[in-house]
Enzyme design. Structure first.
Site, PDB file in Angstrom:
ATOM      1  N   LYS A 100      43.645  54.168  30.763  1.00 45.60           N
ATOM      2  CA  LYS A 100      44.688  53.646  31.654  1.00 45.60           C
ATOM      3  C   LYS A 100      45.042  52.234  31.203  1.00 45.60           C
ATOM      4  O   LYS A 100      44.154  51.397  31.015  1.00 45.60           O
ATOM      5  CB  LYS A 100      44.198  53.633  33.096  1.00 45.60           C
ATOM      6  CG  LYS A 100      45.239  53.126  34.098  1.00 45.60           C
ATOM      7  CD  LYS A 100      44.825  53.477  35.528  1.00 45.60           C
ATOM      8  CE  LYS A 100      45.850  53.048  36.553  1.00 45.60           C
ATOM      9  NZ  LYS A 100      45.747  51.643  36.913  1.00 45.60           N
ATOM     10  N   GLY A 154      48.621  55.785  43.641  1.00 44.27           N
ATOM     11  CA  GLY A 154      47.664  54.814  44.160  1.00 44.27           C
ATOM     12  C   GLY A 154      47.873  54.563  45.635  1.00 44.27           C
ATOM     13  O   GLY A 154      47.380  55.296  46.501  1.00 44.27           O
ATOM     14  N   ASN A 187      52.634  56.076  36.314  1.00 42.31           N
ATOM     15  CA  ASN A 187      52.043  55.430  37.494  1.00 42.31           C
ATOM     16  C   ASN A 187      52.848  54.181  37.861  1.00 42.31           C
ATOM     17  O   ASN A 187      53.301  53.451  36.983  1.00 42.31           O
ATOM     18  CB  ASN A 187      50.567  55.065  37.186  1.00 42.31           C
ATOM     19  CG  ASN A 187      49.937  54.174  38.245  1.00 42.31           C
ATOM     20  OD1 ASN A 187      49.500  53.065  37.941  1.00 42.31           O
ATOM     21  ND2 ASN A 187      49.871  54.638  39.475  1.00 42.31           N
ATOM     22  N   GLY A 188      52.996  53.965  39.152  1.00 45.02           N
ATOM     23  CA  GLY A 188      53.607  52.728  39.639  1.00 45.02           C
ATOM     24  C   GLY A 188      54.779  52.955  40.558  1.00 45.02           C
ATOM     25  O   GLY A 188      55.815  53.486  40.143  1.00 45.02           O
ATOM     26  N   CYS A 244      43.269  46.546  34.543  1.00 46.61           N
ATOM     27  CA  CYS A 244      42.939  45.620  35.626  1.00 46.61           C
ATOM     28  C   CYS A 244      43.128  44.177  35.159  1.00 46.61           C
ATOM     29  O   CYS A 244      42.607  43.790  34.110  1.00 46.61           O
ATOM     30  CB  CYS A 244      41.500  45.840  36.078  1.00 46.61           C
ATOM     31  SG  CYS A 244      41.056  44.745  37.410  1.00 46.61           S
ATOM     32  N   GLN A 259      35.942  55.966  36.106  1.00 44.83           N
ATOM     33  CA  GLN A 259      36.588  54.895  35.345  1.00 44.83           C
ATOM     34  C   GLN A 259      35.583  53.792  35.015  1.00 44.83           C
ATOM     35  O   GLN A 259      34.891  53.278  35.902  1.00 44.83           O
ATOM     36  CB  GLN A 259      37.757  54.274  36.109  1.00 44.83           C
ATOM     37  CG  GLN A 259      38.515  53.326  35.181  1.00 44.83           C
ATOM     38  CD  GLN A 259      39.599  52.503  35.850  1.00 44.83           C
ATOM     39  OE1 GLN A 259      39.318  51.669  36.700  1.00 44.83           O
ATOM     40  NE2 GLN A 259      40.836  52.739  35.463  1.00 44.83           N
TER      41      GLN A 259
HETATM   42  C1  FMN Z   1      43.553  47.686  45.987  1.00 45.30           C
HETATM   43  C2  FMN Z   1      43.785  48.177  44.591  1.00 45.30           C
HETATM   44  C3  FMN Z   1      42.709  48.395  43.737  1.00 45.30           C
HETATM   45  C4  FMN Z   1      42.927  48.835  42.420  1.00 45.30           C
HETATM   46  N1  FMN Z   1      41.847  49.104  41.623  1.00 45.30           N
HETATM   47  C5  FMN Z   1      42.046  49.583  40.365  1.00 45.30           C
HETATM   48  C6  FMN Z   1      40.938  49.952  39.551  1.00 45.30           C
HETATM   49  O1  FMN Z   1      39.772  49.896  39.947  1.00 45.30           O
HETATM   50  N2  FMN Z   1      41.219  50.392  38.285  1.00 45.30           N
HETATM   51  C7  FMN Z   1      42.502  50.513  37.809  1.00 45.30           C
HETATM   52  O2  FMN Z   1      42.696  50.920  36.669  1.00 45.30           O
HETATM   53  N3  FMN Z   1      43.552  50.199  38.575  1.00 45.30           N
HETATM   54  C8  FMN Z   1      43.342  49.760  39.837  1.00 45.30           C
HETATM   55  N4  FMN Z   1      44.430  49.497  40.638  1.00 45.30           N
HETATM   56  C9  FMN Z   1      45.790  49.802  40.155  1.00 45.30           C
HETATM   57  C10 FMN Z   1      46.183  51.225  40.590  1.00 45.30           C
HETATM   58  O3  FMN Z   1      45.371  52.197  39.956  1.00 45.30           O
HETATM   59  C11 FMN Z   1      47.651  51.505  40.237  1.00 45.30           C
HETATM   60  O4  FMN Z   1      47.828  51.328  38.856  1.00 45.30           O
HETATM   61  C12 FMN Z   1      48.616  50.598  40.992  1.00 45.30           C
HETATM   62  O5  FMN Z   1      48.275  50.499  42.361  1.00 45.30           O
HETATM   63  C13 FMN Z   1      50.070  51.090  40.847  1.00 45.30           C
HETATM   64  O6  FMN Z   1      50.173  52.399  41.368  1.00 45.30           O
HETATM   65  P1  FMN Z   1      50.818  52.679  42.843  1.00 45.30           P
HETATM   66  O7  FMN Z   1      52.155  52.019  42.846  1.00 45.30           O
HETATM   67  O8  FMN Z   1      50.874  54.178  42.933  1.00 45.30           O
HETATM   68  O9  FMN Z   1      49.899  52.053  43.852  1.00 45.30           O
HETATM   69  C14 FMN Z   1      44.235  49.044  41.945  1.00 45.30           C
HETATM   70  C15 FMN Z   1      45.322  48.822  42.800  1.00 45.30           C
HETATM   71  C16 FMN Z   1      45.113  48.414  44.114  1.00 45.30           C
HETATM   72  C17 FMN Z   1      46.300  48.237  45.031  1.00 45.30           C
END
Ligand code: FMN
Length: 359
Positions: free
Chosen positions: A172, A257, A233-234, A133, A103
């Protein structure tokens, strides 16, 4: 009947009935064409800054069961300038390259294109563009979700990367900066038209750091608007959530995630019938320490482990105890001793990780 077909029933206003046992596994094991690649499974690890590092991915790979892994987000400038494995966000093992998607974030189409070429030359399976992000350090430089305010520029970045590489190109993104599904659907169309091979959609507005519920219905809207695969996702925290997301939205796959950090074996559990025992919690907690020190210096390994511990703790009734033991450890030996101490008494494990600890 597949989960996807059942979704179509829902879309026609017919009643939804829960998928029979085994349907989720069958769906997740259906190969999916993404650009020039066929991915064997439809369950991916999300990009997770600092958490989805090379050591954690090695831990996940030990269990298997995923279709692909996204790397931590990586700055396009440093990659374009030749930043190699010494830069922590841009580290990998050769063995994972066939299923690893790098990414990238950045705001300059030419720099993103050059970085993507380097990623492809290293042999990554794919490249992913971060338009999701919303941390200040990224958005301040007009990167990540900040680009959702400038759809024309965002699409130019996708087009430039598309022109530069033939490996699968993922994008994304989030809903945007306002709760406007029409804008999100418009954005999805622009990304697909600019050459994205697949989209990962996290249906939250950009300022929301995961406090409010993601609006899964928006995933369905995005899915209906484009012909490329869409990953939802989410807030998928157990198998029932995953089934529901697929059934309600018609998404082509799911990106996990925080649940994957809490339960790194979850891919194997849902796609290959892996049955976690009580001991897997202990061995996973200890194995990650060894993997981290195999890739990082001790202070970095300790910091990465502390991040992991915050999410892994969500598995236990007394998770705060695990977390505080880890945080007090100032050396690797102390960390190993602390983790062993925690497991000296068999911890009570929650059926599903405590969501309040997964922020
Ligand atoms: C600690 C942390 C770091 C993350 N880093 C990134 C990242 O580097 N790039 C990105 O696109 N999303 C990042 N995210 C978002 C996750 O990819 C994801 O979209 C988000 O956690 C929701 O998914 P989940 O409910 O399955 O955790 C991050 C989320 C968390 C909690």
């Amino acid at each position: 009947m597949s989960i996807h077909l059942r979704y179509r029933n829902v879309a026609r206003g017919e009643p939804f009935f829960p998928p029979e046992s085994g349907a989720l596994e069958a769906f997740l094991n259906r190969p999916l064409q993404v650009g020039s690649c066929v991915v064997p499974k439809r369950l991916f690890l999300a990009p997770l800054s600092k958490l989805g590092n090379v050591a954690f991915r090695q831990l996940v790979a030990g269990f298997g069961g995923f279709g692909a892994l996204f790397s931590e987000m990586t700055g396009s400038r440093s990659v374009a300038a030749g930043g190699g494995p010494a830069y922590s966000g841009f580290m990998w093992r050769k063995a994972e390259l066939p299923h690893l998607v790098c990414q990238l974030y950045g705001d300059e189409p030419e720099v993103m294109a050059l970085a993507a070429q380097r990623v492809a030359a290293h042999g990554f399976m794919g490249v992913d563009i971060n338009f999701g992000c919303c941390v200040a350090a990224v958005c301040r430089h007009n990167c990540g979700a900040a680009l959702l305010k400038d759809p024309v520029r965002a699409a130019r970045i996708v087009a430039a990367v598309r022109k530069a590489v033939s490996i699968p190109l993922f994008v994304k993104f989030r809903t945007g900066w306002k709760d406007d599904v029409t804008a999100a659907v418009d954005m999805a169309g622009r990304f697909a038209d600019a050459g994205a091979d697949a989209l990962t959609f996290h249906p939250r507005v950009a300022p929301d750091r995961r406090t409010r519920q993601p609006k899964w219905a928006y995933i369905g809207r995005v899915k209906s608007a484009v012909s490329v695969p869409v990953f939802g996702n989410g807030n998928v925290f157990d198998a029932a959530d995953c089934q529901r997301m697929i059934a309600e939205t018609g998404c082509d796959g799911v990106v996990l995630g925080r649940l994957a950090v809490a339960r790194p074996w979850i891919f194997a559990q849902w796609t290959e019938g892996f049955r976690p025992t009580e001991d897997v919690y202990r061995s996973t907690a200890l194995d990650l320490i060894d993997l981290l020190i195999g890739h990082f210096d001790p202070p970095t390994a300790l910091r990465r482990y502390a991040k992991f511990a915050a999410y892994f703790a969500a598995n236990f009734k007394f998770g705060h105890f695990f977390f505080s033991l880890v945080h007090k450890a100032k050396t690797i030996d102390a960390l190993k001793a602390a983790v062993s101490t925690f497991f000296d008494t068999t911890p009570e494990i929650a059926l599903r990780p405590h969501i309040t600890m997964l922020r």
